[in-house]
Scaffold this active site. Structure first.
Site, PDB file in Angstrom:
ATOM      1  N   ASP A  66     -23.315   1.447 -16.485  1.00  0.00           N
ATOM      2  CA  ASP A  66     -22.470   0.324 -16.079  1.00  0.00           C
ATOM      3  C   ASP A  66     -21.014   0.752 -15.976  1.00  0.00           C
ATOM      4  O   ASP A  66     -20.641   1.857 -16.387  1.00  0.00           O
ATOM      5  CB  ASP A  66     -22.619  -0.866 -17.049  1.00  0.00           C
ATOM      6  CG  ASP A  66     -22.832  -0.421 -18.498  1.00  0.00           C
ATOM      7  OD1 ASP A  66     -22.362   0.677 -18.854  1.00  0.00           O
ATOM      8  OD2 ASP A  66     -23.468  -1.160 -19.255  1.00  0.00           O
ATOM      9  N   ASP A 135     -25.635  -9.321 -28.719  1.00  0.00           N
ATOM     10  CA  ASP A 135     -26.308 -10.472 -28.094  1.00  0.00           C
ATOM     11  C   ASP A 135     -27.610 -10.063 -27.399  1.00  0.00           C
ATOM     12  O   ASP A 135     -28.200 -10.851 -26.667  1.00  0.00           O
ATOM     13  CB  ASP A 135     -25.365 -11.190 -27.106  1.00  0.00           C
ATOM     14  CG  ASP A 135     -24.993 -10.341 -25.889  1.00  0.00           C
ATOM     15  OD1 ASP A 135     -25.446  -9.161 -25.806  1.00  0.00           O
ATOM     16  OD2 ASP A 135     -24.255 -10.837 -25.025  1.00  0.00           O
ATOM     17  N   HIS A 137     -28.036  -7.565 -25.153  1.00  0.00           N
ATOM     18  CA  HIS A 137     -27.982  -6.963 -23.809  1.00  0.00           C
ATOM     19  C   HIS A 137     -28.334  -5.474 -23.852  1.00  0.00           C
ATOM     20  O   HIS A 137     -28.093  -4.793 -24.848  1.00  0.00           O
ATOM     21  CB  HIS A 137     -26.618  -7.188 -23.132  1.00  0.00           C
ATOM     22  CG  HIS A 137     -25.458  -6.460 -23.743  1.00  0.00           C
ATOM     23  ND1 HIS A 137     -24.280  -7.083 -24.071  1.00  0.00           N
ATOM     24  CD2 HIS A 137     -25.275  -5.157 -24.084  1.00  0.00           C
ATOM     25  CE1 HIS A 137     -23.432  -6.198 -24.555  1.00  0.00           C
ATOM     26  NE2 HIS A 137     -24.013  -5.019 -24.582  1.00  0.00           N
ATOM     27  N   GLU A 142     -26.697  -9.381 -19.588  1.00  0.00           N
ATOM     28  CA  GLU A 142     -26.483 -10.390 -20.616  1.00  0.00           C
ATOM     29  C   GLU A 142     -27.657 -11.375 -20.638  1.00  0.00           C
ATOM     30  O   GLU A 142     -28.486 -11.389 -19.720  1.00  0.00           O
ATOM     31  CB  GLU A 142     -25.164 -11.125 -20.336  1.00  0.00           C
ATOM     32  CG  GLU A 142     -23.921 -10.223 -20.374  1.00  0.00           C
ATOM     33  CD  GLU A 142     -23.506  -9.779 -21.789  1.00  0.00           C
ATOM     34  OE1 GLU A 142     -24.379  -9.710 -22.690  1.00  0.00           O
ATOM     35  OE2 GLU A 142     -22.319  -9.485 -21.992  1.00  0.00           O
TER      36      GLU A 142
HETATM   37  C1  F6R Z   1     -22.839   0.702 -22.482  1.00  0.00           C
HETATM   38  C2  F6R Z   1     -23.851  -0.341 -22.428  1.00  0.00           C
HETATM   39  C3  F6R Z   1     -23.991  -1.362 -23.498  1.00  0.00           C
HETATM   40  C4  F6R Z   1     -23.783  -0.817 -24.907  1.00  0.00           C
HETATM   41  C5  F6R Z   1     -23.822  -1.955 -25.914  1.00  0.00           C
HETATM   42  C6  F6R Z   1     -23.609  -1.460 -27.327  1.00  0.00           C
HETATM   43  O1  F6R Z   1     -22.959   1.541 -21.351  1.00  0.00           O
HETATM   44  O2  F6R Z   1     -24.575  -0.386 -21.486  1.00  0.00           O
HETATM   45  O3  F6R Z   1     -25.271  -1.941 -23.421  1.00  0.00           O
HETATM   46  O4  F6R Z   1     -24.780   0.126 -25.181  1.00  0.00           O
HETATM   47  O5  F6R Z   1     -22.835  -2.883 -25.590  1.00  0.00           O
HETATM   48  O6  F6R Z   1     -22.298  -0.988 -27.442  1.00  0.00           O
HETATM   49  P1  F6R Z   1     -21.886  -0.085 -28.676  1.00  0.00           P
HETATM   50  O7  F6R Z   1     -22.672   1.152 -28.553  1.00  0.00           O
HETATM   51  O8  F6R Z   1     -20.410   0.195 -28.471  1.00  0.00           O
HETATM   52  O9  F6R Z   1     -22.197  -0.848 -29.893  1.00  0.00           O
END
Ligand code: F6R
Length: 259
Positions: A66, A135, A137, A142
């Site tokens: 992303d 959450d 995702h 989301e």
């Molecule tokens: C990042 C992504 C997100 C993160 C998620 C957890 O490329 O796709 O799904 O993996 O937000 O973020 P962290 O690892 O910072 O807790």
């Protein structure tokens, strides 16, 4: 079902996943990696520095999950910058072979389809690294995201913006939109490796691994994939109902089986 591996700490998780990636790249020098950003994959990228030191990585290809919409690509927290700083430069990958979703293109409406075409032209993703949001995702899909979704613009939840505010000077600087691979895109990768660390991820992880398969918890889409490895520390595993079984299965795993 997914294989769940409960490890003592982040470093052990990093070493385990780096070993698998090194094996893949040794067998297939032009392997296609799916690259997550955020804090979770960092132990993998750190372990890969040593593990890939003697491996030819010049042909390895990569696609980030992303990218934020609305911040300059040169901003240190754009995922293009993060991937360059944490992955491409330290591992010595070829920059032109590592792509991030083109969220800065003028034609933003067509950007998702162009990224999908690039992934398809590369032959698809061999191993997709994933984190999970509090959450639920994966990528930035989301709650409510379609299981059939492809790379597209999404609006971040306020919970995700608050979680990610630690990377920015203030929450006001956290973008509201992103361009993310869809759940359908992620499902097409040949091997999913989801990592989670810390108590804060325990509820989302348990929902993803053991809860009902529902768009309300997008991480639960991994239950529909034939080859998933989930690597977690004890804190993230603390709400798993079948944790003892996962430990037992991993401890008794035949030696010839890899993750
Ligand atoms: C990042 C992504 C997100 C993160 C998620 C957890 O490329 O796709 O799904 O993996 O937000 O973020 P962290 O690892 O910072 O807790």
């Amino acid at each position: 079902m997914a294989e769940i591996v409960i490890v003592p700490d982040r470093a052990a998780a990093g070493a385990l996943v780096a070993e698998q990636i090194a094996k893949l790249v040794t067998e297939r020098p032009d392997a296609v990696l799916g690259l997550a950003t955020g804090s979770t994959p960092l132990p993998v990228y750190e372990a890969l520095r040593e593990r890939l030191a003697d491996v030819d990585v010049s042909r390895v290809r990569g696609f980030a999950l992303d990218e934020y919409v609305g911040i300059d690509p040169a901003h240190p927290e754009s995922y293009a910058s993060v991937i360059r700083r944490e992955v491409v430069e330290p591992l010595g990958l070829s920059p032109e072979l590592i792509r991030t979703p083109p969220a800065h293109d003028e034609d933003l409406a067509g950007a998702g389809a162009r990224y999908e075409a690039e992934i398809a032209a590369a032959g698809g993703i061999d191993l997709q690294i994933l984190g999970i949001g509090t959450d639920g995702h994966i990528g930035f899909n989301e709650p409510g995201s379609s299981f059939a979704s492809r790379t597209r613009i999404k609006t971040l939840t306020e919970q995700t913006r608050e979680d990610n505010a630690r990377f920015f000077d203030s929450i006001d600087d956290v973008p509201r939109h992103c361009l993310t691979q869809g759940l359908g895109t992620i499902h097409d990768a040949r091997h999913l490796v989801l990592l989670a660390f810390g108590e804060g991820k325990a509820e989302a992880l348990a929902g993803a691994v053991e809860g009902p398969v529902t768009a309300s918890l997008p991480g639960s889409a991994i239950q529909l994939h034939p080859h998933v490895t989930v690597v977690v520390d004890e804190a993230a595993a603390s709400q798993l109902r079948f944790a003892d079984y996962y430990r037992h299965a991993y401890a008794n795993k035949p030696e010839w089986q890899t993750i």
